[in-house]
Design an enzyme around this catalytic site. Structure first.
Site, mmCIF file in Angstrom:
data_model
loop_
_atom_site.group_PDB
_atom_site.id
_atom_site.type_symbol
_atom_site.label_atom_id
_atom_site.label_comp_id
_atom_site.label_asym_id
_atom_site.label_seq_id
_atom_site.Cartn_x
_atom_site.Cartn_y
_atom_site.Cartn_z
ATOM 1 N N HIS A 26 -7.769 4.633 -9.787
ATOM 2 C CA HIS A 26 -6.625 4.073 -9.061
ATOM 3 C C HIS A 26 -5.741 3.253 -9.992
ATOM 4 O O HIS A 26 -4.516 3.242 -9.839
ATOM 5 C CB HIS A 26 -7.118 3.209 -7.903
ATOM 6 C CG HIS A 26 -6.020 2.710 -7.019
ATOM 7 N ND1 HIS A 26 -5.231 3.553 -6.259
ATOM 8 C CD2 HIS A 26 -5.566 1.453 -6.776
ATOM 9 C CE1 HIS A 26 -4.345 2.838 -5.588
ATOM 10 N NE2 HIS A 26 -4.520 1.568 -5.880
ATOM 11 N N ASP A 61 4.760 4.703 -2.800
ATOM 12 C CA ASP A 61 4.966 3.262 -2.926
ATOM 13 C C ASP A 61 5.395 2.937 -4.354
ATOM 14 O O ASP A 61 5.322 3.788 -5.250
ATOM 15 C CB ASP A 61 3.709 2.470 -2.546
ATOM 16 C CG ASP A 61 2.468 2.927 -3.313
ATOM 17 O OD1 ASP A 61 2.582 3.224 -4.510
ATOM 18 O OD2 ASP A 61 1.386 2.971 -2.708
ATOM 19 N N LYS A 92 7.377 0.636 0.547
ATOM 20 C CA LYS A 92 6.766 0.199 1.811
ATOM 21 C C LYS A 92 6.425 -1.286 1.748
ATOM 22 O O LYS A 92 6.211 -1.858 0.683
ATOM 23 C CB LYS A 92 5.504 1.009 2.107
ATOM 24 C CG LYS A 92 4.352 0.756 1.144
ATOM 25 C CD LYS A 92 3.169 1.658 1.440
ATOM 26 C CE LYS A 92 2.049 1.431 0.413
ATOM 27 N NZ LYS A 92 0.955 2.379 0.555
#
Length: 309
Positions: free
Chosen positions: A130, A169, A192
């Site tokens: 991530h 995002d 967002k």
């Protein structure tokens, strides 16, 4: 004389492990995972691993039991005199907890990194962390494979005109830009604002998608709220079609139903995590060949980056 290679699987990654072993052209090793009445886990190898290059395959979803099982497998292999033990973790759980984003919270990714090293792991092999900087939590070699190596060719095979890529995002801009670079395409951003985890307050599109075939790029889809909301918004802004390409299909709670009812043409993903249920909108591409080639290159001391650069 090179050491013998042996590949073993944890409980929840059996499907992808079998594919990786088949791509490496050898059977999975014989391993028993005993579960006691109180849910304690006790792995044992049913064949010798003395002096071997051992590769233990296990993603961590949901992370707790799977991670503990994997760490006990590492310990068993080390105590059985394996030469080297490599943890093959297609999906690295807790990777979203990579920093302190508010006071008095843990950094879960760092804790997991310390845990993995504490049991004597010699090497970690994973895919699309991530946050890439998680590699810095480790003091052992980390082979960070690029999932777009296998998903980008599928996108290319669709022969889409007016192709543009979108980040769901602001935090995913670097990932999206790297994916778009493979196609020489532009990107847009869905900005967002969250009230709390897994709950979006508002979203807006930065960039023009009128008449474009849009591909949303992300590493993880959890509840699918973000990706489905982004798809709806992109169509409202004039996109001709919207697809999403990800690596790790966590797909918790209402995710499958949201995807079925969404504006997405399809969600393209890999098999780092097995799907909980069939979904006609989800296209799965296996990471098996990529991991098998990476294992081969580790054993033969060849470049890993050559697999995706």
């Amino acid at each position: 004389m090179s050491s013998q290679v042996k590949i073993f699987s944890g409980t929840t990654s059996r499907d992808v492990a079998e594919k990786i072993a088949a791509a490496y052209r050898q059977p999975l090793g014989d391993l028993t995972i005993q579960r006691f009445a109180d849910s304690e886990i006790g792995p044992s190898f049913n064949e010798s691993v003395r002096g071997c290059e051992v590769f233990l395959i296990q993603s961590t979803f949901p992370p707790a039991d799977n991670l503990m099982e994997l760490m006990l497998m590492v310990d068993a292999a080390k105590r059985a005199s394996a030469k080297h033990v490599t943890v093959v973790m297609p999906y690295f759980g807790y990777a979203r907890q990579d920093r302190k984003d508010k006071p008095r919270v843990s950094i879960g990714a760092k804790v997991v990194a310390e845990f993995i090293q504490s049991v004597g792991t010699d090497r970690l092999m994973t895919c699309d962390l991530h946050a890439g900087q998680i590699q810095g939590f480790f003091d052992i070699p980390v082979d960070h494979l690029d999932g777009s190596t296998i998903t980008a060719p599928y996108i290319r095979s669709l022969n889409l005109d007016n192709l543009i890529f979108a980040s769901p995002d602001v935090g995913g801009v670097v990932r999206t830009r790297a994916f778009a670079k493979k196609f020489g395409a532009e990107i847009v951003v869905c900005d967002k604002m969250r009230l709390r985890a897994n709950e979006i307050a508002s979203m807006q599109v930065i960039g023009d998608v009128t008449g474009m075939n849009v591909v949303l790029v992300d590493d993880i889809v959890d509840t699918a709220g973000t990706v489905c909301k982004a798809a709806d918004l992109l169509l409202e802004r004039g996109a001709a079609s919207v697809r999403a390409v990800i690596t790790h299909p966590v797909l918790s709670g209402p995710a499958h139903e949201r995807i079925r009812n969404s504006a997405l043409v399809e969600l393209i993903t890999t098999d780092t995590i097995p799907l909980r249920e069939e979904n006609e909108k989800i296209k799965v591409i296996s990471v098996a060949d990529l991991f098998a080639r990476a294992i081969h290159n580790v054993v033969s001391h060849e470049s890993i980056s050559s697999l995706f650069i």
